[in-house]
Design a protein around this motif. Structure first.
Motif, PDB file in Angstrom:
ATOM      1  N   PRO A  32      46.525  45.305  50.302  1.00  0.00           N
ATOM      2  CA  PRO A  32      47.432  44.241  50.311  1.00  0.00           C
ATOM      3  C   PRO A  32      47.011  43.029  49.977  1.00  0.00           C
ATOM      4  CG  PRO A  32      46.054  43.946  52.177  1.00  0.00           C
ATOM      5  CD  PRO A  32      45.785  45.318  51.542  1.00  0.00           C
ATOM      6  N   ASP A  33      47.884  42.070  49.699  1.00  0.00           N
ATOM      7  CA  ASP A  33      47.285  40.412  49.227  1.00  0.00           C
ATOM      8  C   ASP A  33      46.259  40.003  50.551  1.00  0.00           C
ATOM      9  OD1 ASP A  33      49.371  40.987  46.948  1.00  0.00           O
ATOM     10  OD2 ASP A  33      50.564  39.794  47.697  1.00  0.00           O
ATOM     11  N   ASP A  34      45.118  39.769  49.360  1.00  0.00           N
ATOM     12  CA  ASP A  34      44.175  39.118  50.589  1.00  0.00           C
ATOM     13  C   ASP A  34      43.682  37.979  49.601  1.00  0.00           C
ATOM     14  OD1 ASP A  34      42.551  40.448  48.692  1.00  0.00           O
ATOM     15  OD2 ASP A  34      41.907  41.821  49.271  1.00  0.00           O
ATOM     16  N   ASP A  35      44.179  37.360  48.976  1.00  0.00           N
ATOM     17  CA  ASP A  35      43.531  35.946  48.113  1.00  0.00           C
ATOM     18  C   ASP A  35      42.327  36.413  47.815  1.00  0.00           C
ATOM     19  OD1 ASP A  35      46.332  35.411  47.847  1.00  0.00           O
ATOM     20  OD2 ASP A  35      46.398  34.496  49.084  1.00  0.00           O
ATOM     21  N   ILE A  69      55.059  45.637  36.804  1.00  0.00           N
ATOM     22  CA  ILE A  69      54.065  45.577  37.110  1.00  0.00           C
ATOM     23  C   ILE A  69      53.858  44.353  37.642  1.00  0.00           C
ATOM     24  CG2 ILE A  69      51.564  45.315  35.729  1.00  0.00           C
ATOM     25  CD1 ILE A  69      53.021  46.252  33.569  1.00  0.00           C
ATOM     26  N   HIS A  70      53.290  44.268  39.025  1.00  0.00           N
ATOM     27  CA  HIS A  70      53.146  43.412  40.177  1.00  0.00           C
ATOM     28  C   HIS A  70      51.453  42.645  39.755  1.00  0.00           C
ATOM     29  CE1 HIS A  70      56.896  43.434  41.899  1.00  0.00           C
ATOM     30  NE2 HIS A  70      57.110  44.964  41.545  1.00  0.00           N
ATOM     31  N   ALA A  71      51.647  40.900  40.471  1.00  0.00           N
ATOM     32  CA  ALA A  71      50.058  40.259  39.709  1.00  0.00           C
ATOM     33  C   ALA A  71      50.131  39.328  40.585  1.00  0.00           C
ATOM     34  CB  ALA A  71      50.163  40.258  38.631  1.00  0.00           C
ATOM     35  N   ARG A  72      49.054  39.181  41.880  1.00  0.00           N
ATOM     36  CA  ARG A  72      49.110  37.820  41.850  1.00  0.00           C
ATOM     37  C   ARG A  72      47.886  37.553  41.139  1.00  0.00           C
ATOM     38  NH1 ARG A  72      50.761  35.033  45.889  1.00  0.00           N
ATOM     39  NH2 ARG A  72      49.782  33.859  47.462  1.00  0.00           N
ATOM     40  N   VAL A  73      47.513  35.722  41.194  1.00  0.00           N
ATOM     41  CA  VAL A  73      46.462  35.050  39.816  1.00  0.00           C
ATOM     42  C   VAL A  73      46.506  33.908  40.462  1.00  0.00           C
ATOM     43  CG1 VAL A  73      47.274  36.612  38.630  1.00  0.00           C
ATOM     44  CG2 VAL A  73      48.006  35.069  38.310  1.00  0.00           C
ATOM     45  N   LYS A  74      45.286  33.580  40.236  1.00  0.00           N
ATOM     46  CA  LYS A  74      44.943  31.076  40.099  1.00  0.00           C
ATOM     47  C   LYS A  74      44.325  31.675  39.031  1.00  0.00           C
ATOM     48  CE  LYS A  74      41.686  30.706  43.538  1.00  0.00           C
ATOM     49  NZ  LYS A  74      41.112  30.033  44.760  1.00  0.00           N
ATOM     50  N   ARG A  75      44.228  30.529  38.292  1.00  0.00           N
ATOM     51  CA  ARG A  75      43.340  29.979  38.024  1.00  0.00           C
ATOM     52  C   ARG A  75      42.040  29.390  38.238  1.00  0.00           C
ATOM     53  NH1 ARG A  75      45.273  23.717  36.762  1.00  0.00           N
ATOM     54  NH2 ARG A  75      43.980  22.666  38.102  1.00  0.00           N
ATOM     55  N   THR A  76      40.648  29.922  37.797  1.00  0.00           N
ATOM     56  CA  THR A  76      39.239  29.040  38.937  1.00  0.00           C
ATOM     57  C   THR A  76      38.653  28.630  37.979  1.00  0.00           C
ATOM     58  OG1 THR A  76      38.336  31.115  36.855  1.00  0.00           O
ATOM     59  CG2 THR A  76      38.922  31.576  39.448  1.00  0.00           C
ATOM     60  N   GLY A  77      39.100  28.073  36.790  1.00  0.00           N
ATOM     61  CA  GLY A  77      38.382  26.621  36.444  1.00  0.00           C
ATOM     62  C   GLY A  77      39.521  25.441  36.881  1.00  0.00           C
ATOM     63  N   THR A 105      50.878  31.790  33.221  1.00  0.00           N
ATOM     64  CA  THR A 105      50.292  30.863  33.042  1.00  0.00           C
ATOM     65  C   THR A 105      49.374  31.020  34.413  1.00  0.00           C
ATOM     66  OG1 THR A 105      51.531  29.529  32.031  1.00  0.00           O
ATOM     67  CG2 THR A 105      49.707  27.902  33.429  1.00  0.00           C
ATOM     68  N   ALA A 106      47.985  31.147  34.864  1.00  0.00           N
ATOM     69  CA  ALA A 106      47.862  30.495  36.077  1.00  0.00           C
ATOM     70  C   ALA A 106      46.891  29.527  36.488  1.00  0.00           C
ATOM     71  CB  ALA A 106      46.686  31.506  36.165  1.00  0.00           C
ATOM     72  N   THR A 107      48.225  29.298  37.503  1.00  0.00           N
ATOM     73  CA  THR A 107      47.843  27.537  38.194  1.00  0.00           C
ATOM     74  C   THR A 107      46.891  27.414  39.379  1.00  0.00           C
ATOM     75  OG1 THR A 107      49.459  27.842  39.744  1.00  0.00           O
ATOM     76  CG2 THR A 107      50.071  27.419  38.092  1.00  0.00           C
ATOM     77  N   ASN A 108      45.975  26.594  40.236  1.00  0.00           N
ATOM     78  CA  ASN A 108      45.095  25.977  40.742  1.00  0.00           C
ATOM     79  C   ASN A 108      45.683  27.369  42.398  1.00  0.00           C
ATOM     80  OD1 ASN A 108      47.366  24.019  41.382  1.00  0.00           O
ATOM     81  ND2 ASN A 108      45.822  22.956  42.487  1.00  0.00           N
ATOM     82  N   THR A 109      46.771  27.530  42.517  1.00  0.00           N
ATOM     83  CA  THR A 109      46.745  28.475  43.742  1.00  0.00           C
ATOM     84  C   THR A 109      47.976  29.280  43.187  1.00  0.00           C
ATOM     85  OG1 THR A 109      49.604  27.709  43.772  1.00  0.00           O
ATOM     86  CG2 THR A 109      47.908  26.444  44.788  1.00  0.00           C
ATOM     87  N   TRP A 110      46.535  30.634  44.085  1.00  0.00           N
ATOM     88  CA  TRP A 110      47.741  32.173  44.168  1.00  0.00           C
ATOM     89  C   TRP A 110      48.987  32.127  43.532  1.00  0.00           C
ATOM     90  CZ3 TRP A 110      44.066  35.747  42.982  1.00  0.00           C
ATOM     91  CH2 TRP A 110      42.745  34.977  43.403  1.00  0.00           C
ATOM     92  N   ALA A 111      49.563  32.929  43.376  1.00  0.00           N
ATOM     93  CA  ALA A 111      50.524  32.894  42.844  1.00  0.00           C
ATOM     94  C   ALA A 111      51.276  34.385  42.213  1.00  0.00           C
ATOM     95  CB  ALA A 111      51.370  31.729  41.680  1.00  0.00           C
ATOM     96  N   ASP A 112      52.478  35.268  42.692  1.00  0.00           N
ATOM     97  CA  ASP A 112      52.947  36.170  42.224  1.00  0.00           C
ATOM     98  C   ASP A 112      53.479  35.866  40.620  1.00  0.00           C
ATOM     99  OD1 ASP A 112      51.980  37.676  44.662  1.00  0.00           O
ATOM    100  OD2 ASP A 112      53.637  36.639  45.940  1.00  0.00           O
ATOM    101  N   GLU A 113      53.027  37.281  40.342  1.00  0.00           N
ATOM    102  CA  GLU A 113      53.782  37.141  39.142  1.00  0.00           C
ATOM    103  C   GLU A 113      54.726  38.413  38.655  1.00  0.00           C
ATOM    104  OE1 GLU A 113      51.072  34.432  36.210  1.00  0.00           O
ATOM    105  OE2 GLU A 113      51.210  35.946  36.314  1.00  0.00           O
ATOM    106  N   ALA A 141      41.235  34.168  38.075  1.00  0.00           N
ATOM    107  CA  ALA A 141      41.534  35.024  39.263  1.00  0.00           C
ATOM    108  C   ALA A 141      42.844  36.614  38.947  1.00  0.00           C
ATOM    109  CB  ALA A 141      41.335  34.639  40.218  1.00  0.00           C
ATOM    110  N   LEU A 142      42.459  37.814  39.105  1.00  0.00           N
ATOM    111  CA  LEU A 142      43.437  38.580  39.509  1.00  0.00           C
ATOM    112  C   LEU A 142      42.775  39.050  40.891  1.00  0.00           C
ATOM    113  CD1 LEU A 142      46.456  40.653  39.048  1.00  0.00           C
ATOM    114  CD2 LEU A 142      44.361  41.832  38.638  1.00  0.00           C
ATOM    115  N   THR A 143      44.035  39.081  41.892  1.00  0.00           N
ATOM    116  CA  THR A 143      43.841  39.924  43.498  1.00  0.00           C
ATOM    117  C   THR A 143      44.566  41.067  43.815  1.00  0.00           C
ATOM    118  OG1 THR A 143      43.508  39.521  45.606  1.00  0.00           O
ATOM    119  CG2 THR A 143      45.420  38.447  44.994  1.00  0.00           C
ATOM    120  N   THR A 144      45.651  41.042  43.065  1.00  0.00           N
ATOM    121  CA  THR A 144      46.541  42.436  42.974  1.00  0.00           C
ATOM    122  C   THR A 144      47.464  42.456  42.171  1.00  0.00           C
ATOM    123  OG1 THR A 144      47.290  41.086  45.316  1.00  0.00           O
ATOM    124  CG2 THR A 144      49.058  43.011  44.942  1.00  0.00           C
TER     125      THR A 144
END
Length: 174
Positions: A32-35, A69-77, A105-113, A141-144
């Motif tokens: 599951p999405d666990d961020d 393709i499903h991804a869940r991402v956020k920036r880490t910098g 574009t990955a932003t400062n919070t986890w987002a589904d793409e 970062a990539l969590t899903t």
């Protein structure tokens, strides 16, 4: 039409991202999405690629009509991070079927793409991989990461040749 959801089961090259939290890269990006509990990180170099293998529950000859393709991402910098993702597989009979998303574009919070490649009519063969690539020298970062495939099951019909009109008339009027 049918659909199948497929999670990653291994890594392959290029294999540039780092496991930041979790037992393995595969575990880190499977549902599951666990961020922040499990994820991988691109590092701060540009064009780092992480590729995963998948084994969808398809049969040779199934006709693929759509891949999402499903991804869940956020920036880490400190800055947003641009990236793309895509897939590749060998269709029945050989060759290569590939596609890549536009810039995300990955932003400062986890987002589904997601990236949808529709309008396909490709016979499944083997060797599905998906990848993510950061396109700037900014960490993310990539969590899903998983795929949903829409397809029409192949074959499965009669093994007898179709009957001619003459053969059908003979059955009606013996």
């Amino acid at each position: 039409m049918s659909t199948t959801t497929t999670q990653v089961n291994g890594t392959t090259t290029p294999n540039d991202w780092t496991l930041s939290a979790g037992a393995s890269k595969q575990v880190a990006v499977n549902q599951p999405d666990d961020d922040d509990t499990t994820y991988i990180d691109s590092g701060s170099s540009s064009n780092t690629v992480q590729t995963f293998t998948l084994s969808p529950s398809l049969s040779t000859g199934d006709t693929i009509t759509e891949i999402v393709i499903h991804a869940r991402v956020k920036r880490t910098g400190g800055s947003n991070a641009n990236h793309v993702f895509g897939y590749s597989f060998t269709p029945q009979g050989g060759g290569t079927q590939t596609s890549e998303s536009g810039n995300n574009t990955a932003t400062n919070t986890w987002a589904d793409e997601s990236y949808t490649h529709s309008g396909l009519s490709v016979l499944w063969g083997s060797g599905l991989t998906i990848y993510i690539k950061n396109t700037q020298a900014r960490p993310m970062a990539l969590t899903t990461f998983y795929v949903v495939i829409t397809y029409t099951p192949g074959g499965g019909g009669s093994t007898q040749p179709p009957r001619t009109m003459h053969q059908m008339q003979m059955r009606i009027n013996p």
